[in-house]
Design a protein around this motif. Structure first.
Motif, PDB file in Angstrom:
ATOM      1  N   UNK A  59       0.775  -1.322  -0.203  1.00 14.66           N
ATOM      2  CA  UNK A  59       0.117  -0.090   0.110  1.00 14.66           C
ATOM      3  C   UNK A  59       0.840   1.059  -0.147  1.00 14.66           C
ATOM      4  N   UNK A  60       0.755   2.285  -0.841  1.00 13.02           N
ATOM      5  CA  UNK A  60       1.483   3.391  -0.948  1.00 13.02           C
ATOM      6  C   UNK A  60       0.826   4.273  -0.017  1.00 13.02           C
ATOM      7  N   UNK A  61       1.590   5.335   0.692  1.00 11.70           N
ATOM      8  CA  UNK A  61       0.994   6.052   1.481  1.00 11.70           C
ATOM      9  C   UNK A  61       0.401   7.580   0.358  1.00 11.70           C
ATOM     10  N   UNK A  62      -0.761   8.121   1.039  1.00 10.15           N
ATOM     11  CA  UNK A  62      -1.233   9.312   0.623  1.00 10.15           C
ATOM     12  C   UNK A  62      -0.197  10.387   0.673  1.00 10.15           C
ATOM     13  N   UNK A  63      -0.349  11.286  -0.129  1.00 11.04           N
ATOM     14  CA  UNK A  63       0.669  12.507   0.074  1.00 11.04           C
ATOM     15  C   UNK A  63       0.031  13.448   0.940  1.00 11.04           C
ATOM     16  N   UNK A  64       0.874  14.037   1.516  1.00 11.93           N
ATOM     17  CA  UNK A  64       0.503  14.902   2.932  1.00 11.93           C
ATOM     18  C   UNK A  64      -0.368  16.129   2.132  1.00 11.93           C
ATOM     19  N   UNK A  65      -1.552  16.711   3.227  1.00 14.99           N
ATOM     20  CA  UNK A  65      -2.056  17.527   2.777  1.00 14.99           C
ATOM     21  C   UNK A  65      -1.316  18.895   2.925  1.00 14.99           C
ATOM     22  N   UNK A  66      -1.226  19.738   2.031  1.00 13.50           N
ATOM     23  CA  UNK A  66      -0.344  21.082   2.124  1.00 13.50           C
ATOM     24  C   UNK A  66      -0.596  21.922   0.949  1.00 13.50           C
ATOM     25  N   UNK A  67       0.241  22.935   0.865  1.00 10.55           N
ATOM     26  CA  UNK A  67       0.112  23.919  -0.338  1.00 10.55           C
ATOM     27  C   UNK A  67       0.214  23.124  -1.630  1.00 10.55           C
ATOM     28  N   UNK A  68      -0.482  23.218  -2.588  1.00  8.84           N
ATOM     29  CA  UNK A  68      -0.234  22.803  -3.929  1.00  8.84           C
ATOM     30  C   UNK A  68      -1.188  21.447  -4.182  1.00  8.84           C
ATOM     31  N   UNK A  69      -1.567  20.958  -2.981  1.00  7.83           N
ATOM     32  CA  UNK A  69      -2.339  19.696  -3.137  1.00  7.83           C
ATOM     33  C   UNK A  69      -4.003  19.962  -3.286  1.00  7.83           C
TER      34      UNK A  69
END
Length: 157
Positions: A59-69
């Motif tokens: 399972x690949x982790x989800x990208x962190x929520x931040x600017x640009x997402x």
């Protein structure tokens, strides 16, 4: 004249060899730039980060929520509930009707003039002069106001 301290046996063989010159050479220190950054830290050379490699089926982790997402999707079937501002729901003391402007026949309150220089010097200007007004109040008590040598007693009069 033979000097006993200058015999070839006593002289070191390395004293005549000199150290290599460092003039004009770029100094070389122990660690190159950004060598301690590893794969996740700050890199002063602005190199591209390595993407982690995952095993097949992992399972690949989800990208962190931040600017640009992109923002998370909102379900359209759920109605949005707007919250009440805290100033309206706070427990406040009631203000008198005269301040609220709800007294019948009372003229409307005049708005105050916005200060032209809110952080300027306190006082009034007369041309280029700044006039600072002040009020001094003093009081006192004295048992011998006339400064008589022999004070008069009020009871004896």
């Amino acid at each position: 004249m033979n000097d006993p301290l200058n015999e070839p046996k006593l002289r070191d063989k390395d004293t005549d060899t000199r150290a290599p010159s460092r003039i004009g050479q770029i100094p070389s220190y122990g660690l190159p730039a950004a060598s301690g950054a590893s794969t996740s830290g700050y890199d002063s050379l602005n190199r591209k980060r390595k993407t982690p490699k995952y095993y097949p089926g992992q399972v690949k982790p989800k990208p962190p929520i931040g600017p640009g997402s992109p923002p998370p999707p909102i379900a359209s079937s759920v109605p949005l509930r707007l919250s009440i501002p805290p100033s309206q729901s706070a427990n406040k003391a009631p203000i008198p009707p005269a301040m609220a402007g709800t007294v019948v026949g009372q003229p409307l309150r005049k708005r105050l003039k916005i200060d032209d220089d809110p952080f300027g010097a306190v006082g009034d200007y007369a041309g280029s002069f700044l006039i600072k007004s002040a009020v001094e109040v003093s009081g006192g008590y004295d048992t011998n106001p006339g400064r008589l040598n022999v004070a008069k007693d009020r009871r004896s009069i």
